[in-house]
Design an enzyme around this catalytic site. Structure first.
Site, PDB file in Angstrom:
ATOM      1  N   TYR A  69      63.736 -31.823-108.909  1.00 46.54           N
ATOM      2  CA  TYR A  69      64.248 -30.462-109.094  1.00 46.54           C
ATOM      3  C   TYR A  69      64.673 -29.932-107.737  1.00 46.54           C
ATOM      4  O   TYR A  69      63.846 -29.577-106.896  1.00 46.54           O
ATOM      5  CB  TYR A  69      63.177 -29.572-109.715  1.00 46.54           C
ATOM      6  CG  TYR A  69      63.721 -28.312-110.374  1.00 46.54           C
ATOM      7  CD1 TYR A  69      65.065 -27.966-110.317  1.00 46.54           C
ATOM      8  CD2 TYR A  69      62.864 -27.462-111.065  1.00 46.54           C
ATOM      9  CE1 TYR A  69      65.547 -26.824-110.932  1.00 46.54           C
ATOM     10  CE2 TYR A  69      63.338 -26.312-111.698  1.00 46.54           C
ATOM     11  CZ  TYR A  69      64.680 -25.997-111.629  1.00 46.54           C
ATOM     12  OH  TYR A  69      65.150 -24.868-112.233  1.00 46.54           O
ATOM     13  N   LYS A  80      68.054 -32.570-110.949  1.00 45.97           N
ATOM     14  CA  LYS A  80      68.232 -31.283-111.598  1.00 45.97           C
ATOM     15  C   LYS A  80      68.518 -30.246-110.529  1.00 45.97           C
ATOM     16  O   LYS A  80      67.694 -30.023-109.633  1.00 45.97           O
ATOM     17  CB  LYS A  80      66.979 -30.909-112.398  1.00 45.97           C
ATOM     18  CG  LYS A  80      67.088 -29.576-113.125  1.00 45.97           C
ATOM     19  CD  LYS A  80      65.834 -29.292-113.935  1.00 45.97           C
ATOM     20  CE  LYS A  80      65.950 -27.955-114.674  1.00 45.97           C
ATOM     21  NZ  LYS A  80      64.739 -27.653-115.472  1.00 45.97           N
ATOM     22  N   THR A  89      58.849 -22.552-116.158  1.00 48.15           N
ATOM     23  CA  THR A  89      58.696 -21.560-117.219  1.00 48.15           C
ATOM     24  C   THR A  89      57.369 -21.740-117.944  1.00 48.15           C
ATOM     25  O   THR A  89      56.861 -20.810-118.559  1.00 48.15           O
ATOM     26  CB  THR A  89      59.878 -21.651-118.200  1.00 48.15           C
ATOM     27  OG1 THR A  89      61.084 -21.417-117.466  1.00 48.15           O
ATOM     28  CG2 THR A  89      59.783 -20.640-119.319  1.00 48.15           C
TER      29      THR A  89
END
Length: 303
Positions: A142, A168, A55
C-alpha cells in the site's frame, strides 16, 4: 492456500473492498456481528476482501483481536471470497501480524505504511523485504502515507521478493504511477487505493490501473458494483450521474473532519441496518447532522 500468482490474477479484475470491523458498544470486537456482515456482503460479488485494513481499523487492534478478526473472515468467506489481511507498523510488529494472518489462513497481505516517522527509500525497501520474506503468501504493497516508493526501488523489490504481487496506490502522484506502471509492466496487480476511490476510478483505469477497493461497498454494495461495471464498460452516463448525485456530495461530508473516511463508512452501515458499532479512538463518529445528511444521500439512490 491460494498461490501468489493465482491471487494476483484474481486482483486484476473485479471490485475489491475492505469490511469495517464490528465492535460492541464497549469497544470489544464483535465476532458474530462481523460474521453476519461478511455473509451479507459476499453475494454482491467483490473479488477479494481486505480484513483488518485501514477502514477495518487495523491500527487500533491488538494482536489477539487481529487474530480473531482474520480467523472470522477466513472461516466465513472460505471457498467463496479470498481474504487479504492488513499488516503494518514497525517492522517486527508487521512481521508478527503478517505471520499470524498466514497462520489463520489468509490468502495474502495488504502491507500498510510502517509508521509516522519519515524514512529513506532504502530503509522502507528493507522493511518491505523483511515482511515479505517472513511469510509465504502474496503481499500487496500500500503506497500511502510515509510509504511512498519510486519505480526503481519497486523494481528492486520485485526481483528480491517473488511474493510481492501487488501495488495499491493511495498517494495520487500521477507521474510516479505512470513510471511504476511502465517500468514494472505486468509484474504486479495494480489497485487504486485513494480514499473514495470511485472519484479517481476512470482516470486510474486510463493509466493501466483497472481495479480499486471500494469503501461504499460496505453500505451500498449494489451501487458500488453498478459504478464499477459502468467504469469498466465506459458507461459515462451512469458514472457521471452517480458522481454528481452521490459520490461528490459524500465527499463533502467525509472531508469535514480528519478520519471521517472510516467514520462515514460505519455511519453508512448503521443507516442501512448493518451497524458495526462505534469507531475507536483516535477516530470520532459522525455527528447527528452529518449522519442525517448521509442518510438523505443513501435514501435517494435507486432501490
Amino acid at each position: 492456500m491460494i498461490a501468489c500468482q493465482e491471487l494476483k490474477e484474481i486482483m486484476n479484475d473485479g471490485l475489491l473492498s475492505f469490511p469495517v470491523t464490528d465492535f460492541k458498544e464497549n469497544g470489544d470486537f464483535d465476532a458474530k456481528g462481523y460474521q453476519a456482515r461478511l455473509e451479507w456482503l459476499m453475494p454482491f460479488g467483490a473479488r477479494a476482501l481486505f480484513a483488518a485494513g485501514g477502514t477495518g481499523e487495523y491500527f487500533s487492534l491488538t494482536l489477539d483481536e487481529y487474530s480473531k478478526v482474520v480467523e472470522t473472515a477466513v472461516k466465513t468467506c472460505q471457498d467463496h471470497t479470498p481474504i487479504l489481511a492488513g499488516a503494518g507498523g514497525p517492522t517486527r510488529n508487521a512481521i508478527a501480524f503478517a505471520q499470524e494472518a498466514q497462520r489463520q489462513g489468509a490468502a495474502g497481505l495488504l502491507l500498510m505504511p510502517h509508521y509516522l516517522t519519515e524514512a529513506p527509500q532504502d530503509g522502507i525497501a528493507r522493511h518491505i523485504k523483511e515482511v515479505c520474506q517472513s511469510v509465504g503468501i502474496g503481499v500487496v504493497l500500500y503506497n500511502r502515507g510515509q510509504c511512498r516508493l519510486s519505480a526503481s526501488v519497486l523494481e528492486q523489490l520485485a526481483e528480491e521478493c517473488p511474493n510481492l504481487i501487488g501495488f495499491k496506490d493511495g498517494v495520487g502522484d500521477i507521474e510516479n504511477m505512470v513510471r511504476v506502471r511502465r517500468r514494472l509492466g505486468d509484474r504486479f496487480a495494480y489497485l487504486g487505493g485513494l480514499p473514495t476511490a470511485e472519484i479517481f476510478a476512470a482516470a486510474y483505469r486510463a493509466l493501466g490501473v483497472p481495479v480499486y477497493s471500494s469503501a461504499v461497498f460496505n453500505f451500498v454494495p449494489a451501487t458500488a458494483m453498478k459504478f464499477y461495471e459502468a467504469v469498466k464498460s465506459g458507461d459515462e452516463s451512469t458514472t457521471g450521474h452517480l458522481l454528481d448525485t452521490f459520490f461528490l456530495p459524500l465527499l463533502e461530508i467525509r472531508n469535514r473532519k480528519a478520519g471521517y473516511a472510516v467514520s462515514i463508512v460505519k455511519a453508512g452501515a448503521r443507516i442501512v441496518g448493518h451497524p458495526a458499532g462505534p469507531v475507536r479512538a483516535p477516530l470520532s463518529d459522525l455527528n447527528p447532522q452529518e449522519a442525517a445528511a448521509l442518510r438523505e444521500l443513501i435514501e435517494a439512490l435507486p432501490a
